[in-house]
Every structure is written in structure tokens, then in C-alpha cells.
Scaffold this active site. Structure first.
Site, PDB file in Angstrom:
ATOM      1  N   LYS A   1      -5.398 -29.056  58.339  1.00  0.00           N
ATOM      2  CA  LYS A   1      -6.089 -29.050  57.029  1.00  0.00           C
ATOM      3  C   LYS A   1      -5.706 -30.289  56.249  1.00  0.00           C
ATOM      4  O   LYS A   1      -6.565 -31.005  55.724  1.00  0.00           O
ATOM      5  CB  LYS A   1      -5.670 -27.815  56.231  1.00  0.00           C
ATOM      6  CG  LYS A   1      -6.053 -27.853  54.752  1.00  0.00           C
ATOM      7  CD  LYS A   1      -5.677 -26.600  53.987  1.00  0.00           C
ATOM      8  CE  LYS A   1      -4.311 -26.640  53.430  1.00  0.00           C
ATOM      9  NZ  LYS A   1      -4.129 -27.412  52.190  1.00  0.00           N
ATOM     10  N   ASN A   2      -4.408 -30.592  56.195  1.00  0.00           N
ATOM     11  CA  ASN A   2      -3.935 -31.658  55.301  1.00  0.00           C
ATOM     12  C   ASN A   2      -4.151 -33.058  55.854  1.00  0.00           C
ATOM     13  O   ASN A   2      -3.943 -34.031  55.132  1.00  0.00           O
ATOM     14  CB  ASN A   2      -2.475 -31.413  54.930  1.00  0.00           C
ATOM     15  CG  ASN A   2      -2.345 -30.191  54.023  1.00  0.00           C
ATOM     16  OD1 ASN A   2      -3.349 -29.674  53.522  1.00  0.00           O
ATOM     17  ND2 ASN A   2      -1.138 -29.716  53.834  1.00  0.00           N
TER      18      ASN A   2
ATOM     19  N   CYS B   1      -1.964 -24.863  40.470  1.00  0.00           N
ATOM     20  CA  CYS B   1      -2.039 -23.570  41.163  1.00  0.00           C
ATOM     21  C   CYS B   1      -0.679 -22.902  40.948  1.00  0.00           C
ATOM     22  O   CYS B   1       0.189 -23.438  40.272  1.00  0.00           O
ATOM     23  CB  CYS B   1      -2.318 -23.793  42.639  1.00  0.00           C
ATOM     24  SG  CYS B   1      -1.020 -24.707  43.440  1.00  0.00           S
TER      25      CYS B   1
ATOM     26  N   ARG C   1       1.132 -29.118  39.352  1.00  0.00           N
ATOM     27  CA  ARG C   1       0.360 -30.068  40.189  1.00  0.00           C
ATOM     28  C   ARG C   1      -0.351 -31.104  39.302  1.00  0.00           C
ATOM     29  O   ARG C   1      -1.567 -31.264  39.341  1.00  0.00           O
ATOM     30  CB  ARG C   1      -0.646 -29.338  41.073  1.00  0.00           C
ATOM     31  CG  ARG C   1      -0.172 -28.095  41.770  1.00  0.00           C
ATOM     32  CD  ARG C   1       0.608 -28.243  43.055  1.00  0.00           C
ATOM     33  NE  ARG C   1       0.088 -29.017  44.122  1.00  0.00           N
ATOM     34  CZ  ARG C   1      -0.602 -28.534  45.167  1.00  0.00           C
ATOM     35  NH1 ARG C   1      -0.939 -27.277  45.185  1.00  0.00           N
ATOM     36  NH2 ARG C   1      -0.977 -29.311  46.150  1.00  0.00           N
TER      37      ARG C   1
ATOM     38  N   ASP D   1       5.873 -26.405  52.895  1.00  0.00           N
ATOM     39  CA  ASP D   1       4.803 -25.467  53.279  1.00  0.00           C
ATOM     40  C   ASP D   1       5.287 -24.412  54.265  1.00  0.00           C
ATOM     41  O   ASP D   1       4.611 -23.410  54.482  1.00  0.00           O
ATOM     42  CB  ASP D   1       3.607 -26.213  53.891  1.00  0.00           C
ATOM     43  CG  ASP D   1       2.914 -27.084  52.857  1.00  0.00           C
ATOM     44  OD1 ASP D   1       2.113 -27.939  53.254  1.00  0.00           O
ATOM     45  OD2 ASP D   1       3.203 -26.927  51.665  1.00  0.00           O
TER      46      ASP D   1
ATOM     47  N   ARG E   1      -8.123 -20.319  53.102  1.00  0.00           N
ATOM     48  CA  ARG E   1      -8.161 -21.748  52.707  1.00  0.00           C
ATOM     49  C   ARG E   1      -7.597 -22.632  53.810  1.00  0.00           C
ATOM     50  O   ARG E   1      -7.985 -23.779  53.975  1.00  0.00           O
ATOM     51  CB  ARG E   1      -7.335 -21.967  51.429  1.00  0.00           C
ATOM     52  CG  ARG E   1      -7.980 -21.510  50.143  1.00  0.00           C
ATOM     53  CD  ARG E   1      -7.189 -21.968  48.946  1.00  0.00           C
ATOM     54  NE  ARG E   1      -6.850 -23.372  49.098  1.00  0.00           N
ATOM     55  CZ  ARG E   1      -5.719 -23.926  48.623  1.00  0.00           C
ATOM     56  NH1 ARG E   1      -4.851 -23.190  47.960  1.00  0.00           N
ATOM     57  NH2 ARG E   1      -5.476 -25.206  48.784  1.00  0.00           N
TER      58      ARG E   1
END
Ligand code: EPZ
Length: 416
Positions: free
Chosen positions: A22-23, A116, A121, A305, A397
Site C-alpha cells: 500500500k505504502n 487520524c 498528522r 506500523d 484500507r
């Protein structure tokens, strides 16, 4: 319902193929805006964050089509510079588009992407560094408009390491006038993938993977076909699920060369890891855990993460331990939900203290963000009885078909 029902206690076994990162996908999709023509992105994960990024590109006038894991982006018809606020708000990573859009069109207006639960952030460093490259930014209260006739290369001394800011500056610098130095730059594998993609398109970038990037601006970039590397965080999550259920699972395509700190920690916590050219065979509980302390940090340190999923592993390791979170100011939000399942965890400031002999039981718990939600699934797989994890959309997500993949590994799991 937007939930997952899990009947815990089943040992996972079999094999699963790790999805694309994803990243890495998000900044690379943003980078296609720098290139007029059609780029082809292989192994692009079909997850909601990528879907939102595709929607943002479409809203800017690009043609985006997905064929399985291949995403084609044609930016020749790029027309808009105002991003739709509903997409920007949902998609925190919309800030990734800033650097690329400025480089391509010289003008961007967008809403603030917002924070979030894991932290505020802020985007202050993004804006501060882009101003040093000659960008005029007018903050509008709910967002900002940024303008730059031509971005100018310069030396960008970063006050702290930021993955997103490093990515944004790379995107702004590759077509800028002159040379840009970013120091200290983030070294995450996702940044190395972005540099690889851009170099393949004709960019001149030195120092990828180090904390000093030197980028020589070029006039034009050309369309490329690029394969997204496997997701090291998704691989780490399945590793945690295997450890907590005492299973034995082959993680095909796991990017082991980018998982050193995670694999080292897993081995210290009792996992046996057999390396194979195509992935890793993980056996959950081979020996006593000797790891009693984890501290998160910038790559190559232990990744933030992975903090929440490893909290569950530590709670079942048989030994008390502590986890210190140094990257985000509020990344223990999942603790109250884990406590509902019987996890003995207390938080003091940036450190969580974990009872390694926690006996987890089923409960109704709610995900509040992506990796905390994944940690609840890991806990539910190992818990006694039935667990309902709500707010599944947070997990979607970043994880492709997590219910299907875990069911294929023998978990008693279903959408609820
Ligand atoms: C990226 O977020 C990842 N997201 C995060 O993954 C990851 O946890 C994080 O890097 C750290 O590795 C993506 O790649 C899409 P940062 P990012 O800028 O870029 C502060 C996941 O679960 N900061 O490196 O937002 C910031 O608040 C996600 O996949 C400022 O203060 O992280 C944080 O405390 C979660 N001002 C610290 O820097 C700024 O302008 C590091 O954040 C920017 C950041």
C-alpha cells in the site's frame, strides 16, 4: 454489517501470497502525474486507500483503469488542479499529490488532508519545505492553494525524518530546476521503490535507501511499467497471526530483505523462520520468547506500523514486556479494545506495559484505524470463543481480502 466474526483458537496452516505494498503504491500512483502518457503499475493492491487514490487521479482528469492487479494511468488529459474535498478528506495520503501536481501544473488547491486517531498528522513540514523550493502557499483556513512557476532545487535540511515529506519532495524535485538535496531523508523501502520507479522514467536520483538524497532535475520523464514490491507490513501481520495461533504458514513473496527488524523480533519472541527464495515458512511457537522490549523508529528500526500486531504477540508470549512508540503520539488507541478481550496492557506516556500471560477471550471490539484493526483480528484468531471486530472498513484500507486469506489458512472467520 461492516464487521468480521472470528471463532478463535484455530492454528493457521498453508500458504498465502503477500499483496503489493500500500505504502509504495500510493506515492507511485501520485508520481504518474509527473509523466505525460500511460504508466502501468503491476501488483497494485486492490484496497480502499488505493481506490481513493485512483479516484483522485480520475477527478483530476486522468484515465485510470484496473485489470486485476495491473493499474494503467494515462495523464495526458490531466485538466483539474482542485481536488474534490470528499476524496481529500477520506484520503490522508492525498497530500502525496501536492509535490507531483506542482511539478506538473504549477498550481494546486486542496483541503487539508486531516489527521487520524494515531496522531494529528500535521502537514506543516510539507509546506515549509516546498516553500524553500519557491512554492507560494496561501493557507485558506480549511486548506491551501500552492503555486510555483517552476520549482527550484535547493538544499532541504529536514528537522526530523518524515516518510511523506521525503516522498513529496522527491516528487517536487525530479523536474525542478537544478539540484535538490534532502537530508536526513527517510529510508523506508517504499521510498526506495518510488526512486526506482522515477529512475526508470528518466529521473536522476542519488542516494536511494540512504538518509541523503541528491536529485538532479530533468526536463521530462517517460512512461514506465513498474511492479510494486510486496507489502512488508501485511507480511508482518500474517506473521503475527501465525505466531499467536501457533501455526505454520508459508508467506509467499514476503519481502524479507525489508523485514529484518520484524523477523529478528519475531525470532526472539519464539517463531522459527525458514528462508526460501520465494518467501518464508513461519512456525509460530518454536521456543521461549526472550524479547521483552520493542521500540519503534524510522527504517530500518522496528516499524511503527507493526507495533499494534506485535502487542498481541507479546501479550501471548509467556513473558511480560514493554513497547515504546516513538513515531506517532497516539498509537496505543487499540489498547482499551484489546483489554476488553482480556489483554493485560497498561499505557504510561509513550510506553505500553504488557502482561505476557494474557488469556484472550471473545468480545465485541471496534477498529479505530488500520493497523489497530489488524491487531484486533490477530487477537481474535487466538482468543477463546467468538469475537466480532466492527469498523471493518478501516482494515480494508490496507488489507486485500483479509477474511478470504485467513479462511484459506484455516481460520474460522466470516464477514458479519
Ligand atoms: C507514512 O506516514 C506511512 N503512510 C505510515 O503508515 C507510517 O506509519 C509512517 O509513514 C511512518 O513510517 C504512508 O506511507 C501512506 P511521517 P506519514 O511523515 O508519511 C510528523 C499505515 O498504517 N509530521 O513519517 O504520514 C507525523 O505527525 C500508515 O500504513 C509532522 O509533524 O508519516 C509523525 O509524528 C500509518 N509534520 C512523524 O512526523 C509533517 O508535515 C512521522 O510521520 C509531517 C509529518
Amino acid at each position: 454489517m461492516d464487521a468480521i466474526r472470528i471463532y478463535g483458537g484455530k492454528r493457521l496452516s498453508g500458504q498465502t501470497t503477500i499483496q503489493g505494498s500500500k505504502n509504495a503504491s500510493l506515492p507511485i500512483l501520485a508520481a504518474t502525474l509527473l509523466i505525460s502518457g500511460t504508466c502501468e503499475i503491476e501488483n497494485c493492491p486492490d484496497i480502499s486507500d488505493v481506490y481513493h487514490m485512483q479516484r483522485l487521479l480520475t477527478s483530476l482528469g486522468c484515465k485510470v483503469e484496473r485489470e486485476g492487479a495491473l493499474v494503467r494511468v494515462n495523464t495526458e488529459s490531466l485538466s483539474e488542479c482542485d481536488m474534490p474535498s470528499d476524496s481529500v478528506g477520506v484520503m490522508r495520503s492525498s497530500i502525496m499529490l501536492l509535490g507531483a501536481l506542482l511539478a506538473r501544473t504549477g498550481y494546486v488547491c486542496m483541503e487539508n488532508p486531516g489527521g487520524c486517531v494515531i496522531g494529528a498528522r500535521p502537514i506543516d513540514l510539507h509546506l515549509r519545505m516546498l516553500r524553500k523550493m519557491g512554492v507560494v502557499i496561501e493557507e485558506t483556513g480549511t486548506g491551501f492553494c500552492a503555486e510555483a512557476a517552476r520549482l527550484k532545487g535547493t538544499v532541504l535540511q529536514m528537522p526530523f525524518v518524515s516518510v511523506g515529506v521525503t516522498e513529496n519532495l522527491i516528487l517536487a524535485a525530479v523536474l525542478a530546476q537544478g539540484e535538490t538535496v534532502i537530508e536526513p531523508a527517510a529510508r523506508e523501502p517504499e521510498i526506495q521503490a518510488l526512486c526506482e520507479f522515477l529512475t526508470g522514467a528518466g529521473a536522476r536520483i542519488e542516494g536511494s535507501g540512504t538518509d541523503r538524497l541528491v536529485i538532479h532535475g530533468v526536463e521530462k520523464l517517460n512512461p514506465v511499467r513498474y511492479r510494486i514490491p510486496a507489502d512488508r507490513i501485511v507480511a508482518g501481520t500474517y506473521l503475527c497471526a501465525c505466531m499467536c495461533t501457533g501455526g505454520r504458514v508459508f508467506l509467499r513473496d514476503a519481502p524479507v530483505h525489508h523485514m529484518e527488524s520484524v523477523l529478528e523480533t519475531a525470532a526472539l519472541m519464539g517463531a522459527a523462520i525458514e528462508y526460501d527464495p520465494e518467501g518464508i515458512m513461519v512456525t509460530g511457537r518454536e521456543h521461549e520468547s526472550t524479547c521483552h522490549s520493542i521500540t519503534t523508529g524510522c527504517y530500518p528500526a522496528f516499524p511503527t506500523d507493526m507495533q499494534s500486531p506485535f502487542m498481541v504477540v507479546m501479550a501471548m508470549s509467556g513473558h511480560d514486556g514493554r513497547i515504546e512508540e516513538t513515531v506517532f503520539e497516539n498509537r496505543f488507541r487499540i489498547v482499551p479494545e484489546l483489554r476488553k478481550m482480556g489483554a493485560g496492557i497498561t499505557v504510561q506516556g509513550s510506553t505500553a506495559y504488557i502482561d505476557g500471560n494474557s488469556r484472550l477471550h471473545g468480545a465485541i471490539v471496534q477498529a479505530e484505524e488500520l493497523r489497530g484493526g489488524a491487531a484486533l483480528v490477530v487477537a481474535a484468531l487466538a482468543a477463546e470463543g467468538t469475537c466480532i471486530v466492527t469498523n471493518r472498513h478501516y482494515i480494508d484500507r490496507g488489507y486485500e481480502d483479509i477474511v478470504l486469506s485467513l479462511r484459506d489458512l484455516g481460520a474460522d472467520i466470516e464477514l458479519a
